[in-house]
Write a protein that holds these residues in place. Structure first.
Motif, PDB file in Angstrom:
ATOM      1  N   GLU A 148       4.619 -12.375   4.662  1.00  0.00           N
ATOM      2  CA  GLU A 148       3.525 -12.215   3.486  1.00  0.00           C
ATOM      3  C   GLU A 148       4.280 -13.188   2.423  1.00  0.00           C
ATOM      4  O   GLU A 148       5.326 -12.967   1.863  1.00  0.00           O
ATOM      5  CB  GLU A 148       3.875 -10.860   2.976  1.00  0.00           C
ATOM      6  N   ASP A 174       4.601  -2.784  -1.798  1.00  0.00           N
ATOM      7  CA  ASP A 174       4.938  -2.201  -3.238  1.00  0.00           C
ATOM      8  C   ASP A 174       6.139  -1.671  -3.127  1.00  0.00           C
ATOM      9  O   ASP A 174       7.125  -1.732  -4.082  1.00  0.00           O
ATOM     10  CB  ASP A 174       3.846  -1.259  -3.776  1.00  0.00           C
ATOM     11  N   VAL A 207      -2.256 -10.899  -1.936  1.00  0.00           N
ATOM     12  CA  VAL A 207      -1.949  -9.422  -1.762  1.00  0.00           C
ATOM     13  C   VAL A 207      -1.204  -8.796  -3.156  1.00  0.00           C
ATOM     14  O   VAL A 207      -1.515  -7.802  -3.319  1.00  0.00           O
ATOM     15  CB  VAL A 207      -1.204  -9.103  -0.518  1.00  0.00           C
ATOM     16  N   LEU A 208      -0.308  -9.744  -3.629  1.00  0.00           N
ATOM     17  CA  LEU A 208       0.293  -9.289  -4.769  1.00  0.00           C
ATOM     18  C   LEU A 208       0.172 -10.219  -5.859  1.00  0.00           C
ATOM     19  O   LEU A 208       0.114 -11.499  -5.579  1.00  0.00           O
ATOM     20  CB  LEU A 208       1.776  -9.391  -4.408  1.00  0.00           C
ATOM     21  N   LYS A 238      -0.319  -3.321   1.380  1.00  0.00           N
ATOM     22  CA  LYS A 238       0.093  -3.284   0.081  1.00  0.00           C
ATOM     23  C   LYS A 238       1.158  -2.180  -0.222  1.00  0.00           C
ATOM     24  O   LYS A 238       2.006  -2.488  -1.105  1.00  0.00           O
ATOM     25  CB  LYS A 238      -1.191  -3.174  -1.082  1.00  0.00           C
TER      26      LYS A 238
END
Lengths: 432, 261
Positions: B214, B196, B4-5, B192
């Motif tokens: 996560e 963020d 995801v990141l 996301k």
């Protein structure tokens, strides 16, 4: 579609079709009647039967209404003039309207006072009912209104309501002074200081009984629809805040407060209102020190308020239970204290959910005020059953009088119900 | 989940020596069930801690004890130098310094986004309305939804609601932020935008405790990962070591399950 050739697949339109009105049989009243009134044989028969009943009712009612007499002095005279023809004896209303509205002992030259109070009620209620359209400054008038209305309806010197108001103001100021230190202490200070003001003010108002005095009208002279209206308005507006407190008390973590509220609610709900009214009328006097006079209307107000606040408390408890726990946690996690989170977060949502139930109680309560006729108070129903039907002139007039009672109660109850539906739409912000 | 990141961009660590939270020998029971057992944890100012673990391991309960949403029965919790006691004033003081985001956002549905954000500053901090609104707009811009300020929560998507919830907490200018599974109730494409926002917050040096699954976020942002099981802290380490070289069998199993797909 119609000029497309079935046998050829390729197709190019060279002229565009103009817009046409739909066939007459598919629109307008004809279609509506066919769809809604005569879609098939069974429904057509039902429609005809219903139309027949409506016709019969109107055929009976309209001649009675139109052929009615409005100026005769008694039922006998009315019947004589009608001489067997259909028509109502509405002259009982034109002759006794003042008794039906104000009771038979309220001085006629003072009718303007309750009437003025009635008109002012709309101004006072406006900022509460239509907060978004009325400037909030009007709320000052709302706060003063109970005292003005009391002075107008009951009369006497203006010093009495002024002292009462002063007591509340002093109590509020005392509360604000001590609030920061301790909530309970502030409450105690407020009660004590208000009591002192009222006690001292009691002597003052006795001494100044002539200052700005309106002719005094004692409670036993109140009657007619005015009495129903006073009881309804006062009890609804008192029982809502008390009901909120009871509902919160029932949810409290503090066992003593919780159990006081539970016992109160369950006891009051388990007793018929009429019993409470008899208690107010007769039994309460035994519990009071001899010689004390305790206004009958005040006693009745206390009983009806207790009764309806127990019901409203249960309605609101349902609203509180419907709120997700996360709302309480979010309010807590932001550092709001109990009073703030209840007032700003929990109650606005719980009350919104409870609106239909609260309105139900309010409408029921307003109609139940007619029960006071059983303890020989002459409200609208008591007036009709008692002095008017018992009089020699009007003994035997029923439809006209009870029709009038319906005409008084229905608009108020229907108005409350419409208002609540409007309010629900107005407050719908969750967009589900 | 770890994709995801991007892992290339690691948040710089600025941890001071000042202590934000200490938890000493903290125990909690639900009735007779021992939910939290002998928790010891010290969090420095600016530290970002991710708490992971299987469901029922007590990780949410742990962070909910820090702002007294749950009571603990034994041990001591000190937040910002204030010892947490059962005194309401003391609890309210700590709560106003500690922001919290919930799994289900818990926005107030009867208030607009702006009112959600200004309510606590106005009533708890006694800040004038104008000033509170300016602050609220500042934080709503930060979470990139200033144009929704006058809408109601029900009109926003889940991701937007969670970002409003973060902004609402930030409006109280908290020194510590707690996140209780902030992305668990979100659709995948909204995770996301919330992460963020949290990364940005971490970059500004906010002290953060996040209960989350996560792991990409943990690698990128955390300077410590805590693994809990059966109400106890089983393992804690720097993220690199934690993910690449877990020691405890339970941790190994958990990581293989959560990273294995």
């Amino acid at each position: 579609m119609s000029d497309q050739q079935a046998q050829s697949v390729a197709f190019v339109r060279d002229t565009m079709l103009p817009q046409e009105a739909p066939p007459a049989s598919q629109t307008g009243p004809v279609k509506w009647v066919r769809d809604n009134l005569f879609p098939d044989v069974f429904n057509a028969v039902l429609t005809l039967i219903a139309l027949f009943f409506i016709y019969k009712i109107l055929a009976g009612f309209l001649p009675w209404l139109m052929g009615g007499l409005w100026t005769t002095a008694s039922l006998a005279e009315c019947r004589e003039i009608l001489d067997g023809a259909t028509g109502g004896c509405f002259s009982v209303l034109t002759e006794r309207w003042n008794q039906l509205l104000f009771g038979f002992k309220y001085p006629p030259d003072q009718y303007w006072r309750p009437t003025l109070a009635f008109v002012m009620l709309f101004v006072a209620a406006a900022p509460l009912l239509f907060a978004m359209y009325v400037p909030s400054k009007v709320l000052y008038f709302t706060a003063l209104y109970p005292f003005i209305a009391f002075w107008l309806i009951w009369g006497g010197t203006i010093v009495v309501p002024l002292v009462a108001l002063l007591g509340f103001i002093v109590g509020y100021m005392a509360f604000k002074k001590v609030e920061a230190a301790s909530f309970a202490g502030a409450l105690g200070a407020a009660i004590v200081s208000a009591a002192v003001v009222w006690f001292v003010g009691g002597f003052l108002s006795d001494a100044m009984s002539g200052v700005l005095a309106l002719p005094e009208v004692p409670s036993r002279d109140m009657g007619g629809f005015m009495l129903n209206f006073i009881l309804g308005v006062v009890c609804v507006s008192l029982s809502l805040p008390i009901g909120i407190l009871l509902a919160l008390g029932r949810q409290s973590d503090m066992p003593i407060i919780k159990w006081i509220c539970v016992v109160f609610i369950e006891f009051i709900r388990g007793v018929p209102l009429i019993t409470l009214l008899f208690v107010a009328n007769v039994v309460l006097a035994y519990f009071l020190p001899p010689g004390t006079t305790f206004d009958l209307i005040l006693r009745v107000i206390i009983m009806i308020t207790m009764f309806s606040s127990a019901y409203i408390a249960e309605v609101i408890r349902g609203g509180l239970a419907a709120l997700p726990k996360g709302q309480y946690e979010a309010a807590d996690s932001l550092g709001l204290d109990y009073a703030q989170s209840m007032r700003l977060i929990i109650m606005p949502q719980a009350l919104k959910i409870s609106i239909p139930g609260i309105v139900n109680v309010a409408v029921g309560l307003f109609k139940d005020t007619t029960l006071v006729s059983v303890i020989s108070m002459f409200d609208l129903v008591g007036m009709i059953r008692g002095p008017i039907l018992a009089s020699t002139e009007w003994n035997g007039v029923y439809w006209e009088l009870w029709g009038f009672a319906i005409l008084m109660f229905f608009p108020v109850c229907y108005g409350i119900s419409q208002y609540s539906q409007w309010l629900e739409r107005k407050l719908a912000t969750d967009h589900r | 989940m770890s994709d995801v990141l991007p892992e290339t961009h690691n948040v710089e660590m600025t941890v001071s020596d000042e202590i934000a939270i200490t938890i000493e020998n903290m125990n909690k029971w639900y009735g007779t069930f021992h939910v939290l057992r002998d928790i010891n944890l010290t969090v420095n100012r600016g530290e970002r801690i991710v708490i992971a673990g299987p469901s029922g391991s007590g990780k949410s309960t742990l962070i909910r004890c820090i702002n007294a949403l749950e009571e603990h029965q034994k041990g001591a919790i000190t937040v910002d130098g204030t010892l947490l006691s059962s005194d309401i004033k003391n609890i309210d003081k700590i709560r106003s310094e500690v922001g919290m985001c919930f799994q289900h956002f818990n926005l107030f549905p009867h208030l607009t986004i702006l009112e959600n954000c200004t309510l606590a500053p106005i009533w708890v901090r006694k800040i004038p309305k104008k000033e509170a609104e300016a602050t609220a707009m500042h934080f709503l811009e930060k979470v990139k939804i200033p144009d929704q300020a006058l809408k109601y929560p029900g009109q926003l998507s889940g991701g937007q609601q969670q970002r409003v919830a973060i902004a609402r907490s930030l409006c109280m200018k908290p020194r510590i932020m707690l996140f209780d599974e902030p992305t668990s109730a979100l659709d995948p494409e909204m995770i996301k935008e919330v992460l963020d926002t949290m990364v940005e917050l971490a970059e500004e040096g906010m002290t953060m405790l996040c209960v989350t699954h996560e792991m990409g976020f943990a690698r990128q942002v955390a300077n410590r990962v805590i693994f809990m099981d059966q109400g106890q802290i089983v393992e804690q380490n720097e993220p690199e070591e934690f993910f690449n070289n877990p020691q405890n069998e339970r941790t190994k199993l958990f990581l293989s399950q959560i990273l294995g797909h």
